[in-house]
Motif scaffolding. Structure first.
Motif, mmCIF file in Angstrom:
data_model
loop_
_atom_site.group_PDB
_atom_site.id
_atom_site.type_symbol
_atom_site.label_atom_id
_atom_site.label_comp_id
_atom_site.label_asym_id
_atom_site.label_seq_id
_atom_site.Cartn_x
_atom_site.Cartn_y
_atom_site.Cartn_z
ATOM 1 N N MET A 107 6.792 -19.913 8.342
ATOM 2 C CA MET A 107 7.986 -20.754 8.318
ATOM 3 C C MET A 107 9.104 -20.035 9.062
ATOM 4 O O MET A 107 10.133 -19.683 8.506
ATOM 5 N N HIS B 175 13.125 -22.429 -0.727
ATOM 6 C CA HIS B 175 12.984 -21.666 0.503
ATOM 7 C C HIS B 175 14.271 -20.873 0.694
ATOM 8 O O HIS B 175 15.198 -20.996 -0.103
ATOM 9 N N HIS C 215 4.361 -19.400 3.984
ATOM 10 C CA HIS C 215 5.676 -18.744 3.956
ATOM 11 C C HIS C 215 5.968 -17.924 5.215
ATOM 12 O O HIS C 215 7.011 -18.121 5.851
ATOM 13 N N CYS D 166 12.014 -17.749 6.876
ATOM 14 C CA CYS D 166 12.099 -18.198 5.501
ATOM 15 C C CYS D 166 11.893 -16.955 4.658
ATOM 16 O O CYS D 166 10.888 -16.266 4.804
ATOM 17 N N GLU E 61 12.254 -16.790 1.131
ATOM 18 C CA GLU E 61 11.870 -16.942 -0.277
ATOM 19 C C GLU E 61 10.435 -17.434 -0.280
ATOM 20 O O GLU E 61 10.116 -18.431 0.374
ATOM 21 N N TYR E 62 9.590 -16.715 -1.018
ATOM 22 C CA TYR E 62 8.171 -17.032 -1.004
ATOM 23 C C TYR E 62 7.944 -18.491 -1.389
ATOM 24 O O TYR E 62 8.447 -18.952 -2.405
ATOM 25 N N CYS E 63 7.175 -19.215 -0.559
ATOM 26 C CA CYS E 63 7.045 -20.648 -0.781
ATOM 27 C C CYS E 63 5.619 -21.130 -0.595
ATOM 28 O O CYS E 63 5.389 -22.291 -0.303
HETATM 29 CU CU1 CUA Z 1 9.704 -21.369 2.978
HETATM 30 CU CU2 CUA Z 1 9.158 -19.269 2.400
#
Ligand code: CUA
Ligand code: HEA
Ligand code: HEA
Ligand SMILES: [Cu+2]
Lengths: 537, 313, 216
Positions: B186, B140, B183, B175, B177-179
């Motif tokens: 977040m 993340h 995402h 957030c 960073e792709y998660c």
């Molecule tokens: Cu955690 Cu994107």
């Protein structure tokens, strides 16, 4: 203003009519010109697929919390968009269509060194494409085109292996083509075609091929490791055992940064040709132009860490990568200034290819300059993974490389098909594209600066206005992309015959009839002077 | 211009914005220059327009000039940005730690006094805050645009980020960073408050300290069964361990920092203390990262009695 | 196709010399990409070994050193045979070259069989990540990385050996049919180049996998 004019009749004995007829004649061809056409058809199809995915993305982003498509579908859309546009459209675009068609013609050869391998490359590409489309039909993949671990290895429930297989196989197409081009340039030049008499387009394809050959295996292996890791449920990118997910990022960017130069170097080559013809002058600083492309190809291998400034690499690594990123920008600066200097004291025609070339120079500059913001670590910390980055790369890849590709298609269209297209429509499309492009992507710089992260289908409402503008721009862009399809297609039936050299351009490819015969040249050419020998004042 | 659109809410933000504005000025000038020259040439040298077209061939001096001048400018930008970067990487000595655990798809925050919050981070103005972050699943990234800071949050490894809030208010936290599908959800906020308000807020939360919670967990997970000085199992005494050098069974010596403690709990077999059998079970997947943080806080809080340092047989 | 004329060349080339230069350059280019393929795995190995030296040493002690040593010898011998075969073709020989090519292929096959035995042993011992990994003990987790990389590297290498064996057999067949002569031997030359690469990769694999943990 001068527009292209017919300089002779349509050559009846050409590569389209000679050779084995029918579908088999095409699917089993060894002629580099036919392989180029096969590639062109394929990537046009992939561009359409990628564009539909882009349309889904842009439509969703019109509203801050659009329920129009599900979040999963959105994620799969941008992933598919990225994968297809990068590996199935832009990377093969110029090298495998224009490069395939023109490289042997420009150096005065009958074909590439390994014609069968050339066709094989296309089949590999199509096989990879088949996997990618199969991925889509099975339900898609949602990792982003970057496949970051451990999301891609341990968490995603989508068809990662299939998608990786597609990219893996098409990677071999790149490698094979790269090898073929390198060997061709080294061994097949016509008598008198010395290294420093090569057109810059050939230099560009040469530099690109080196990068393709050296970088792509790294990607292939890395994707293989992802697949293995998913299959085995354990591996070196797996933090659950103490493995290192960042190691994946190093491998990925070790390929993918050089890959961005695979996308832009050929575009630079095309632009050099178009500008020289458009201003009817010898290119300014030929040797600098050639060396700068090799320089970009070389330094490009040393800067991958600039995608990882906040990924947890050491502070000193980031410093080194930042410095090298600035270093790689220097040869790009040389190129921009030399293009401008080439225009100085020229006789400038504003035909469509020239408009595209000017568009390339302008948009590449804007995209490249924002690359400098990203290369400055302190700024990247706040800009990374926002729309600023999205805008940066679309400026170079769509504004730059796609413009150059289209410019090249227009410029060599008469050579490839033997027909002239409608200049006024083409000019209109080029200008519309420039406008639509900026309306689409300039707002994204602002969005990124304001902090809108990428890969968000659901964003805070204050960002809406700029997103609407961007989507509206995409609609304009869509029209601009559809226009050439129409008037170029029409020219195949209605276009006046072009004759060998409608632009009165220099270069060996213009000395042979249009379309060229199967063996390229009626007489084996002998080269006596450098390229761009425009005598016009 | 940029300052008006996005609040500058940390001590670091104005410095970044100066650099950004300078870049905007420089690159804007270059871009305008390129376009202007392009247009000028297009008009002046268009076909049919009479102009002096003599000469104008390649000149080495010109080439070198526009190679070296941009290079020098680049070095300048580089130097400037590295100065800022070094600052961002070195938290001041008086910064207070706050622990962040990221997981799909939420931010869990633990203050040193044990206060916990989700998707919100309260910080006092003017006080350097150092975030110690770890992820429980994928990568993340902790991003507060108003502070101009961002740091990826990795599984299995602590990363750090520090800032000093300078403006009261509630600022978005993303957030970046792709998660996975969640995402974009977040998201959260960072609330910067005047120190007095912050103290009042903290007081209202009235939770046991982080270390106290850790002590509770230490019993609940059965750590005490082996590690209590009175237990019959041959396991190291953890008092005074934090910061001490630990000889390992493979002959090397490591310092017992956060990372070492973390790995001792989830991957006990990666580094076995010298003189002990590797009997400690792995708690991987059994204890969440937050509880690990509490346990670590507890282990850190174990004072050495009678001045005797952490002893290894 | 009947026996080619000694100086025949493909239509895109001007003469046989150009064709030969192109083919050899192409092969070298291919070998460079091969080096990069293996390079990624070796880089992964280097990083992991640097992070977990003990686990890697321990893993290495589980490999079969005598077997590995013999395999190394077999591959070196086969490379030698390939080189001799090429020399023989260049000098216009025929029978010896065919035999040497078959020998090369046979040695390659021997290598594969031996490695197959190693794999079976490792499977029995429970050293195969993902399939059967039954190791226990302090270093088991990190040792799994070692075996993961071990199988990736040697697996990829074995695939290359397999391709090489087929290639050598094809060359032997073509040579037996008299396709090559002192003026035309490019395919044999290319096959031999490829075989040497496969050999050289192993020269790196052997110390990294078999020797590394046994030094001390
Ligand atoms: Cu955690 Cu994107
Ligand atoms: C064709 C594609 C292409 C090209 C050519 C470039 C070129 C450059 N890129 Fe870009 N980049 C991408 C495609 C490309 N990039 C993509 C796809 C990503 C994101 C991937 C992802 O995360 O999904 C990315 C991301 C990216 C990042 C990481 C951002 C992040 O995620 O945090 C960085 C950081 O340094 C960067 C920098 C640069 C630089 C310095 C150049 C330079 O080469 C640019 C050089 C050109 C110029 C500088 C302009 C001309 C010069 C002048 C006119 C000279 C005069 C100027 C002055 C004197 C100031 N790029
Ligand atoms: C290399 C080539 C390439 C090309 C040519 C394009 C072309 C386009 N891209 Fe692409 N893009 C990437 C490469 C490319 N992109 C990559 C690598 C990513 C990162 C992916 C990732 O994060 O993993 C990305 C991500 C990306 C995003 C970010 C998604 C996100 O982070 O959430 C967006 C958003 O606007 C976008 C938009 C567009 C648009 C509008 C075009 C246009 O130029 C395309 C033109 C076509 C159309 C506009 C569609 C056709 C129109 C219709 C069918 C009519 C209806 C349409 C409307 C009314 C809008 N792209
Ligand atoms: Cu890059």
């Amino acid at each position: 203003m001068r527009i292209p004019e017919s300089t002779g009749s349509y050559a009846r004995d050409n590569y389209l009519s000679q050779g084995r007829p029918g579908l088999r004649g095409w699917l089993l061809t060894h002629d580099h010109k036919r392989v180029a056409i096969l590639y062109a058809l394929a990537i046009t199809g992939f561009f359409a697929l990628g564009a539909v995915a882009a349309a889904l993305v842009r439509l969703t982003l019109v509203q801050p919390d659009s329920q129009w498509i599900s979040p999963e579908t959105y994620d799969k859309s941008f992933t598919f968009h990225g994968i297809v546009m990068v590996w199935f459209f832009l990377i093969p675009s110029i090298p495998n269509t224009l490069g395939n068609f023109l490289l042997p013609l420009m150096i005065g050869a009958r074909d590439v060194a390994f014609p069968r391998l050339n066709l094989f490359s296309w089949y590999l590409f199509m096989l990879g494409g088949l996997f990618t489309i199969a991925t889509l039909l099975l339900g898609g993949v949602d990792t982003g085109w970057t496949f970051y671990t451990p999301f891609s290895t341990m968490f995603s429930n989508t068809h990662v292996i299939m998608a990786a297989a597609g990219v893996f196989v098409s990677g071999f197409a790149s490698i094979v083509s790269g090898m073929n081009f390198i060997v061709t340039v080294h061994t097949m030049r016509a008598p008198g075609m010395r290294w420093f008499r090569l057109p810059l387009f050939v230099w560009a394809i040469y530099a690109t091929s080196v990068v393709m050959m050296l970088a792509t295996p790294v990607l292939a292996m890395t994707l293989l490791l992802i697949a293995l890791e998913r299959l085995a449920g354990v591996g070196i990118f797996d933090p659950a055992l103490g493995g290192d997910p960042v190691l994946f990022q190093h491998f990925f960017w070790f390929y993918s940064h050089p890959a961005v130069y695979i996308m832009v170097l050929p575009a630079m080559g095309v632009t050099s040709e178009l500008i020289c013809c458009g201003v009817r002058r010898r290119v300014f600083g030929y040797r600098f132009m050639a060396w700068s492309m090799l320089g970009i190809a070389f330094i490009g291998f040393l800067v991958w860490g600039h995608h990882m400034f906040v990924a947890g690499q050491s502070m000193y690594a980031s410093i080194a990568f930042s410095l090298l990123s600035f270093a790689v920008a220097v040869p790009s600066a040389i190129k921009v200034f030399n293009w401008l200097a080439t225009m100085y004291k020229g006789v400038i025609d504003f035909h469509a290819p020239m408009l595209y070339a000017l568009g390339f120079v302008g948009l590449f500059t804007l995209g490249g300059l924002t690359g400098l913001f990203l290369a400055a670590v302190a700024l990247d910390v706040s800009l990374t993974d926002t729309y600023f980055v999205v805008a940066h790369f679309h400026y170079i890849m769509v504004g730059g490389a796609v413009m150059a590709y289209l410019g090249g298609i227009h410029f060599w269209w008469p050579k490839i098909t033997g027909r002239l297209y409608s200049e006024p429509l083409a000019r209109f499309a080029a200008i519309l594209m420039f406008v639509g492009f900026n309306v689409t992507f300039f707002p994204q710089y602002v969005l990124g600066y304001l902090g809108m992260p990428r890969r968000y289908h659901d964003y805070p409402p204050p960002f809406q206005a700029l997103n609407v503008v961007s989507s509206a721009g995409a609609a304009i862009l869509a029209v601009a992309y559809l226009l050439p399809l129409w008037y170029l297609g029409r020219s195949l039936w209605r276009g006046a015959s072009a004759g060998p050299n409608p632009w009165h351009a220099t270069g060996l490819e213009w000395t042979t009839p249009s379309p060229p015969p199967h063996d390229n040249f009626p007489e084996p050419p002998v080269v006596e002077r450098g390229p761009y020998d425009y005598r016009d004042p | 211009m940029s300052a008006s659109s996005l609040p500058q809410a940390s001590s670091y933000a104005p410095a970044v914005d100066h650099l950004f504005d300078a870049m905007l000025l420089l690159c804007g000038a270059v871009a305008i220059g390129v376009f202007a020259v392009m247009f000028a040439f297009c008009i002046r040298y268009r076909r049919g327009h009479a102009a002096d077209r003599e000469g104008g061939n390649t000149r080495l001096g010109v080439e070198l000039a526009w190679t070296l001048v941009p290079f020098a400018l680049f070095l300048g930008i580089f130097g400037w940005s590295i100065g800022l970067w070094a600052k961002l990487r070195t938290p001041p000595a008086d910064s207070v730690p706050v622990y962040i655990v990221a997981k799909q798809w939420m931010w869990r925050v633990q203050h040193p006094d044990g206060t916990r919050e989700i998707d919100t981070l309260h910080v006092p103005l003017g006080q350097p805050v150092r975030l110690v972050m770890i992820s429980q699943d994928v990568v993340h990234s902790f991003y507060v645009p108003a502070f101009r800071v961002k740091q990826d949050v990795l599984p299995g490894r602590y990363t750090e980020l520090w800032f000093t809030a300078t403006r009261a208010g509630r600022f978005p936290l993303f957030c970046s960073e792709y998660c996975g599908v969640g995402h974009p959800s977040m998201r959260g906020s960072v609330v910067a408050m005047a120190p007095a308000d912050y103290a009042r807020w903290l007081h209202a939360q009235s939770s046991p300290g982080l270390a106290a919670r850790g002590a509770e967990l230490f019993r609940r997970f059965g750590c005490s069964g082996c590690h209590d000085p009175g237990s019959g199992v041959h396991a190291p005494d953890l008092r005074g361990l934090y910061g001490a050098p630990v000889p390992l069974s493979d002959g090397s010596v490591v310092r017992a920092d956060d990372r070492y403690l973390h790995d001792s709990i989830v991957l006990p077999r990666s580094q076995v203390a010298a003189g002990y059998a590797p009997i400690m079970p792995s708690y991987q997947g059994r204890i969440g990262e937050e509880d690990i943080l509490a346990l670590i806080a507890y282990v850190k809080s174990l004072e050495v009695e009678g001045g005797q340092g952490h002893a290894h047989p | 196709m009947s026996t080619p004329q000694p100086l025949a060349h493909a239509p895109q080339f001007d003469d046989p010399t150009q064709q030969r230069t192109a083919a050899v350059l192409g092969m070298w280019a291919f070998l460079v990409t091969e080096v990069l393929f293996f390079g990624v795995l070796f880089a992964g190995y280097a990083v992991c070994r640097w992070r977990f030296p003990d686990a890697f040493a321990a893993g290495s002690r589980h490999t079969d050193l005598p077997m590995g040593a013999i395999e190394t010898g077999v591959l070196l011998a086969s490379s030698c045979a390939a080189a001799l075969a090429l020399r023989d073709v260049q000098l216009g020989g025929r029978r010896a070259a065919t035999r040497l090519l078959v020998l090369t292929a046979a040695l390659g096959a021997t290598f594969l069989v031996m490695h197959g035995f190693e794999y079976t042993d490792e499977y029995r011992e429970g050293l195969v990540p993902g399939l059967r990994y039954t190791q226990d003990g302090p270093l088991a987790g990190k040792m799994e990385f070692f075996f993961y990389l071990y199988f990736a590297i040697t697996g990829l290498h074995s695939v290359h050996v397999l391709v090489g064996v087929v290639l050598m057999l094809v060359m032997a067949l073509r040579n037996a049919r008299g396709r090559f002569r002192a003026t035309y031997f490019t395919p044999v030359e290319l096959a031999a180049l490829y075989w040497h690469l496969v050999d050289i990769v192993w020269i790196f694999v052997f110390p990294l996998v078999y020797l590394v943990g046994r030094a001390g």
